[in-house]
Write a protein that holds these residues in place. Sequence first.
Motif, PDB file in Angstrom:
ATOM      1  N   TRP A 231       0.842  -1.192   0.000  1.00  0.00           N
ATOM      2  CA  TRP A 231       0.000   0.000   0.000  1.00  0.00           C
ATOM      3  C   TRP A 231       0.881   1.248   0.000  1.00  0.00           C
ATOM      4  O   TRP A 231       1.933   1.278   0.634  1.00  0.00           O
ATOM      5  N   GLY A 232       0.428   2.271  -0.692  1.00  0.00           N
ATOM      6  CA  GLY A 232       1.192   3.528  -0.732  1.00  0.00           C
ATOM      7  C   GLY A 232       2.606   3.303  -1.219  1.00  0.00           C
ATOM      8  O   GLY A 232       3.572   3.787  -0.634  1.00  0.00           O
ATOM      9  N   GLY A 235       5.171   6.081  -1.409  1.00  0.00           N
ATOM     10  CA  GLY A 235       5.285   6.975  -0.268  1.00  0.00           C
ATOM     11  C   GLY A 235       6.517   6.713   0.573  1.00  0.00           C
ATOM     12  O   GLY A 235       7.411   5.947   0.203  1.00  0.00           O
ATOM     13  N   SER A 257      -2.219   6.065  -5.629  1.00  0.00           N
ATOM     14  CA  SER A 257      -3.438   6.854  -5.729  1.00  0.00           C
ATOM     15  C   SER A 257      -3.438   7.827  -6.898  1.00  0.00           C
ATOM     16  O   SER A 257      -4.335   8.654  -7.016  1.00  0.00           O
ATOM     17  N   LYS A 261       2.176   8.781  -9.189  1.00  0.00           N
ATOM     18  CA  LYS A 261       2.763   7.840  -8.237  1.00  0.00           C
ATOM     19  C   LYS A 261       3.010   6.487  -8.892  1.00  0.00           C
ATOM     20  O   LYS A 261       3.970   5.786  -8.544  1.00  0.00           O
ATOM     21  N   PRO A 318      -1.691   1.796   5.972  1.00  0.00           N
ATOM     22  CA  PRO A 318      -2.805   2.745   6.052  1.00  0.00           C
ATOM     23  C   PRO A 318      -3.744   2.455   7.227  1.00  0.00           C
ATOM     24  O   PRO A 318      -4.311   3.363   7.815  1.00  0.00           O
ATOM     25  N   ASN A 407      -0.622  14.479   2.487  1.00  0.00           N
ATOM     26  CA  ASN A 407      -0.174  13.552   1.436  1.00  0.00           C
ATOM     27  C   ASN A 407       0.082  14.278   0.121  1.00  0.00           C
ATOM     28  O   ASN A 407      -0.222  13.785  -0.969  1.00  0.00           O
TER      29      ASN A 407
END
Length: 445
Positions: A231-232, A235, A257, A261, A318, A407
């Motif tokens: 996830w992410g 990031g 998202s 990215k 998350p 974010n």
Amino acid sequence: MKDILDAIQSPDSTSADFAALPLPESYRAITVHKDETEMFAGMTTREKDPRKSIHLDEVPLPELGPGEALVAVMASSVNYNSVWTSIFEPLSTFGFLERYGRTSELAKRHDLPYHIIGSDLAGVVLRTGPGVNAWKPGDEVVAHCLSVELESSDGHNDTMLDPEQRIWGFETNFGGLAEIALVKSNQLMPKPDHLSWEEAAAPGLVNSTAYRQLVSRNGAAMKQGDNVLIWGASGGLGSYATQFALAGGANPICVVSSEQKADICRAMGADAIIDRNAEGYKFWKDENTQDPKEWKRFGKRIRELTGGEDIDIVFEHPGRETFGASVFVTRKGGTITTCASTSGYMHEYDNRYLWMSLKRIIGSHFANYREAWEANRLIAKGKIHPTLSKVYSLEETGQAAYDVHRNLHQGKVGVLALAPEEGLGVRDHAKRAQHIDAINRFRNI
């Protein structure tokens, strides 16, 4: 501070020169204030603005104790724990400082009406306390954020299990978003010599956290061929998890998202990417009810990307928003490793999919000394790279924390402390040239 900076920038400075430098009585540091802990009362998390609670103060130099070091901070970075500290969620960190202050006479230094925050640094050792033999003034270092006392047997197989385990700059004072920081000497590690100060400061907390959570035997013990849902994935945490998966022969399925990215993940070498916004996944019908149909649609999409296979490991951070889906899509006997919970701590999932399919949930929090050292070693060898996207001045730390909170960033954001500009501190230019594209890829997207 000028004399300290001049010594750091001089190629002729010796350890004796640093040891002879007079230390300032005070220095500039990023703080939150105890008398402002209620300033956001009644606001939602999103409404709380770190730019209003973060201050740049002149603070007195702390006393140096046994086994400790004072470090001139050239650069630091913003982690999500600095956001939590600045918005006083899930609770004020001054409670941590008060409890720590009660443990010993020396620890009383940490219980102050201001909290100097920050859990990363790259800089130069200025002084070491009694009992420090491995480091000396003038050494160029980075610091991991694990602070432990190691007086209990509980922590000696895994220092994260020490009952007095704390995160420096979050549960202790005198953190890295400052011109000088106070650390335990066993937090120090060699600065990777092909990186600038701000690049070297960026991996610290998140790199070590991702290493334990995904690679270590204390986490998911990832192996070659594993399908890893991240996830992410572009990031602060996910960008290192993606690199570890690729370097370790696993197959990362990167959840992002936005298309921007997604491009970052492709630049790292990943090709199985799910843009959750573009594909419209809504795992909650409302704030109280999840939608299993969306879990199933998500699982079907994963199988399309893996050739029909389910997920071996979920790299979860998350939290509430995604945890039900994470448990559902994991294969029988698979593993969900979890930390952070940036979308909420109260997770909900259907336990039938856990217990009847013999899945495991592993809680993971930062890293022990050895894991942090190994994670930094991979950075130094050029196997894993910083994911620095933007650099702020110390005066702009509030804005940096705001951007992380909302974010608005990619990868990690850095903060210059004593370093007057970006790009300083590189010692091995040949090694840097070999990896320059990877070092800059988060800046080039």
